[in-house]
Design a protein around this motif. Structure first.
Motif, short mmCIF file in Angstrom:
data_model
loop_
_atom_site.label_atom_id
_atom_site.label_comp_id
_atom_site.label_asym_id
_atom_site.label_seq_id
_atom_site.Cartn_x
_atom_site.Cartn_y
_atom_site.Cartn_z
N MET A 102 -3.48 2.86 -15.24
CA MET A 102 -2.29 2.65 -14.50
C MET A 102 -2.55 2.78 -12.99
O MET A 102 -1.93 2.03 -12.22
N ASP A 103 -3.38 3.73 -12.61
CA ASP A 103 -3.72 3.89 -11.19
C ASP A 103 -4.41 2.64 -10.66
O ASP A 103 -4.21 2.25 -9.51
N VAL A 104 -5.22 2.00 -11.48
CA VAL A 104 -5.92 0.79 -11.08
C VAL A 104 -4.90 -0.32 -10.83
O VAL A 104 -5.03 -1.08 -9.85
N GLN A 105 -3.91 -0.41 -11.67
CA GLN A 105 -2.90 -1.45 -11.50
C GLN A 105 -2.08 -1.20 -10.22
O GLN A 105 -1.73 -2.15 -9.50
N ILE A 106 -1.82 0.04 -9.94
CA ILE A 106 -1.07 0.36 -8.72
C ILE A 106 -1.91 0.01 -7.49
O ILE A 106 -1.39 -0.55 -6.52
N VAL A 107 -3.19 0.30 -7.56
CA VAL A 107 -4.08 -0.01 -6.43
C VAL A 107 -4.14 -1.53 -6.25
O VAL A 107 -4.09 -2.03 -5.13
N ARG A 108 -4.28 -2.27 -7.34
CA ARG A 108 -4.33 -3.74 -7.26
C ARG A 108 -3.01 -4.29 -6.70
O ARG A 108 -2.99 -5.21 -5.90
N LEU A 109 -1.92 -3.71 -7.17
CA LEU A 109 -0.62 -4.14 -6.70
C LEU A 109 -0.46 -3.86 -5.21
O LEU A 109 0.04 -4.69 -4.45
N GLU A 110 -0.94 -2.70 -4.77
CA GLU A 110 -0.90 -2.38 -3.34
C GLU A 110 -1.78 -3.34 -2.54
O GLU A 110 -1.41 -3.77 -1.45
N GLU A 111 -2.93 -3.69 -3.08
CA GLU A 111 -3.83 -4.64 -2.40
C GLU A 111 -3.16 -6.00 -2.29
O GLU A 111 -3.23 -6.66 -1.25
N ARG A 112 -2.51 -6.43 -3.35
CA ARG A 112 -1.80 -7.72 -3.32
C ARG A 112 -0.66 -7.68 -2.31
O ARG A 112 -0.42 -8.63 -1.59
N LEU A 113 0.07 -6.56 -2.28
CA LEU A 113 1.16 -6.44 -1.32
C LEU A 113 0.64 -6.47 0.11
O LEU A 113 1.23 -7.10 1.00
N LYS A 114 -0.50 -5.80 0.35
CA LYS A 114 -1.11 -5.83 1.68
C LYS A 114 -1.55 -7.26 2.03
O LYS A 114 -1.39 -7.70 3.16
N SER A 115 -2.10 -7.95 1.03
CA SER A 115 -2.53 -9.34 1.23
C SER A 115 -1.32 -10.22 1.55
O SER A 115 -1.35 -11.05 2.48
N ILE A 116 -0.24 -10.02 0.79
CA ILE A 116 0.99 -10.79 1.03
C ILE A 116 1.56 -10.45 2.41
O ILE A 116 2.00 -11.31 3.16
N GLU A 117 1.52 -9.16 2.75
CA GLU A 117 2.01 -8.73 4.07
C GLU A 117 1.19 -9.35 5.19
O GLU A 117 1.73 -9.82 6.21
N ALA A 118 -0.13 -9.43 5.02
CA ALA A 118 -1.00 -10.05 6.02
C ALA A 118 -0.70 -11.54 6.14
O ALA A 118 -0.66 -12.09 7.24
#
Length: 115
Positions: free
Chosen positions: A1-17
């Motif tokens: 679950m932590d891995v999914q949260i990290v991936r989701l945060e990375e995607r959100l950062k990518s979307i934010e960029a």
């Protein structure tokens, strides 16, 4: 679950960029459009100024038209006077030559100078 949260945060950062890049591109596009509009307005003002100056030139040409017509008339008179002068000069030379020839003939026939 932590891995999914990290991936989701990375995607959100990518979307934010990506959203930040899109926002920056929109600002640049708006700035480009603004510069284009300003250039168009400058060109329009210059064209108005050129039209005004052209109108002034047309008025001044119309104002000097009578002078130009008179100048053409005077030029024609001068050309005619020059031609008339050449004809009269030729006539005068012929008259003087004829008088000199008559004097020479009189002197030859009589042996005395002409009266």
């Amino acid at each position: 679950m932590d891995v999914q949260i990290v991936r989701l945060e990375e995607r959100l950062k990518s979307i934010e960029a990506m959203l930040a890049a899109i926002a920056e591109e929109q600002k640049a596009a708006a700035e480009g459009r603004r510069r284009g509009y300003e250039a168009q307005e400058r060109a329009e003002r210059e064209m108005i100024g050129i039209n005004f100056r052209l109108g002034a030139v047309e008025k001044s040409v119309e104002a000097i038209r009578p002078t130009t017509v008179e100048l053409e008339r005077v030029r024609d008179r001068v050309v005619f006077a020059g031609s008339l002068g050449r004809v009269l000069w030729s006539f005068g030379k012929a008259l003087i030559s004829a008088a000199a020839g008559a004097a020479a003939a009189y002197y030859t026939l009589t042996g005395k100078p002409p009266p």
